[in-house]
Design a protein around this motif. Structure first.
Motif, short mmCIF file in Angstrom:
data_model
loop_
_atom_site.label_atom_id
_atom_site.label_comp_id
_atom_site.label_asym_id
_atom_site.label_seq_id
_atom_site.Cartn_x
_atom_site.Cartn_y
_atom_site.Cartn_z
N GLU A 239 -14.35 -0.58 9.22
CA GLU A 239 -13.62 -1.19 8.03
C GLU A 239 -12.61 -2.27 8.48
O GLU A 239 -11.86 -2.10 9.30
N CYS A 240 -12.67 -3.45 7.62
CA CYS A 240 -11.55 -4.29 8.02
C CYS A 240 -10.14 -3.81 7.50
O CYS A 240 -10.14 -3.63 6.30
N GLU A 241 -9.27 -4.11 8.59
CA GLU A 241 -7.99 -3.84 8.00
C GLU A 241 -7.38 -4.65 6.84
O GLU A 241 -6.29 -4.08 6.15
N ASN A 242 -7.64 -5.63 6.87
CA ASN A 242 -7.23 -6.68 5.88
C ASN A 242 -7.84 -6.57 4.47
O ASN A 242 -7.18 -6.19 3.60
N CYS A 243 -9.00 -6.52 4.50
CA CYS A 243 -9.63 -6.60 3.18
C CYS A 243 -10.41 -5.20 2.94
O CYS A 243 -11.26 -4.99 1.81
N LYS A 244 -10.74 -4.25 4.07
CA LYS A 244 -11.36 -3.12 3.63
C LYS A 244 -12.90 -3.10 3.56
O LYS A 244 -13.37 -2.26 3.18
N ALA B 247 -14.56 -10.03 14.21
CA ALA B 247 -14.31 -10.82 13.18
C ALA B 247 -14.81 -10.39 11.76
O ALA B 247 -15.78 -9.73 11.84
N CYS B 248 -14.10 -10.84 10.79
CA CYS B 248 -14.45 -9.98 9.46
C CYS B 248 -15.25 -11.04 8.80
O CYS B 248 -14.66 -12.48 8.59
N ASN B 249 -16.52 -10.80 8.61
CA ASN B 249 -17.23 -12.03 7.79
C ASN B 249 -16.93 -12.34 6.34
O ASN B 249 -17.12 -13.25 5.60
N TYR B 250 -16.24 -11.28 5.95
CA TYR B 250 -15.84 -11.32 4.50
C TYR B 250 -14.55 -12.20 4.37
O TYR B 250 -14.35 -13.13 3.31
N CYS B 251 -13.39 -11.58 5.03
CA CYS B 251 -12.08 -12.51 4.79
C CYS B 251 -11.94 -13.24 5.92
O CYS B 251 -10.84 -14.08 5.94
N GLY B 252 -12.50 -13.21 7.12
CA GLY B 252 -12.20 -14.00 8.30
C GLY B 252 -11.20 -13.66 9.30
O GLY B 252 -10.87 -14.31 10.16
ZN LIG Z 1 -11.94 -8.43 6.02
#
Ligand SMILES: [Zn+2]
Length: 229
Positions: free
Chosen positions: A20-25, A55-60
């Motif tokens: 899970e992305c720390e930033n956007c989950k 790297a998160c594909n969603y929020c970068g």
């Molecule tokens: Zn993210």
């Protein structure tokens, strides 16, 4: 001109859907493994280290290895081992550039170390200075750091001039028992003008850099100067 430095080559990229992305989950990250290598004229000479980034594909959001959680870090060594370093990253070693690579690499490291010394001065540092306006061949002299303050240094100078960068001081030479305040900004200016040829740290007793000489005002010269006015 020699062009050299570090570059990175992506060895492996893979989706990482269970993290899970720390930033956007969102669970939409991917992992990348890069090998950093030293290049000379963009020819890879030798690989240095493998680095992993997520790297998160969603929020970068990009998470570097050192920012990752400790338990994830332990998994990383397995991931790294699964991405072998390609042999061509050593290709520079197989060609004539091998020795040049090494020289460039050493000078790169030496230059970097010198910049570090200049950036964070320490008591005892010796600066080899070149006075380009000196008419004779004896253009080199030394400056020693006696104390470090936030914006300035306390320095002293040696008593002799040299016709090259001295490996050690002449037996009668040493540093004057005085301290002069000099702004760090002035040191930067001296560096920009190319007056600082070398910064020496971690020396022993043989070089004579610990020797102190008394600073004596030459009375005769002083009087002569007044008479001449
Ligand atoms: Zn993210």
């Amino acid at each position: 001109m020699i062009i050299y430095g570090w570059r990175a080559k992506i060895l492996k990229e893979a989706p990482l859907t269970n993290i899970e992305c720390e930033n956007c989950k969102e669970c939409a990250s991917h992992i990348g493994i890069a090998s950093h290598y030293f290049h000379l004229f963009w020819i890879p000479c030798f690989p240095y280290a493998k680095r992993v980034v997520i790297a998160c594909n969603y929020c970068g959001k990009v998470t570097k290895e050192k920012q990752m959680s400790p338990d994830f870090k332990s998994k990383i060594s397995e991931i790294k081992a699964a991405a072998p370093t390609p042999k061509y990253l050593f290709s520079g070693l197989g060609i004539l550039a091998a020795s040049a690579c090494f020289i460039a690499f050493s000078s790169y490291n030496t230059g970097k170390q010198q910049k570090n010394f200049l950036g964070s001065p320490m008591t005892g540092d010796i600066y080899v200075l070149k006075d380009n306006e000196e008419a004779s061949a004896y253009k080199y002299y030394l400056m020693k750091v006696n104390g470090v303050e936030e914006d300035s240094l306390f320095v002293t100078y040696n008593s002799y001039s040299y016709n090259g960068i001295p490996v050690q001081l002449e037996p009668e030479d040493g540093f004057y028992d005085v301290s002069v305040k000099i702004a760090k900004a002035e040191i930067v200016g001296m560096d920009v003008r190319g007056e600082i040829k070398k910064v020496i740290r971690d020396y022993g007793d043989t070089e004579g850099y610990n020797r102190i000489v008394e600073y004596v005002v030459d009375e005769e010269m002083y009087e002569e100067a007044i008479v001449n006015e």
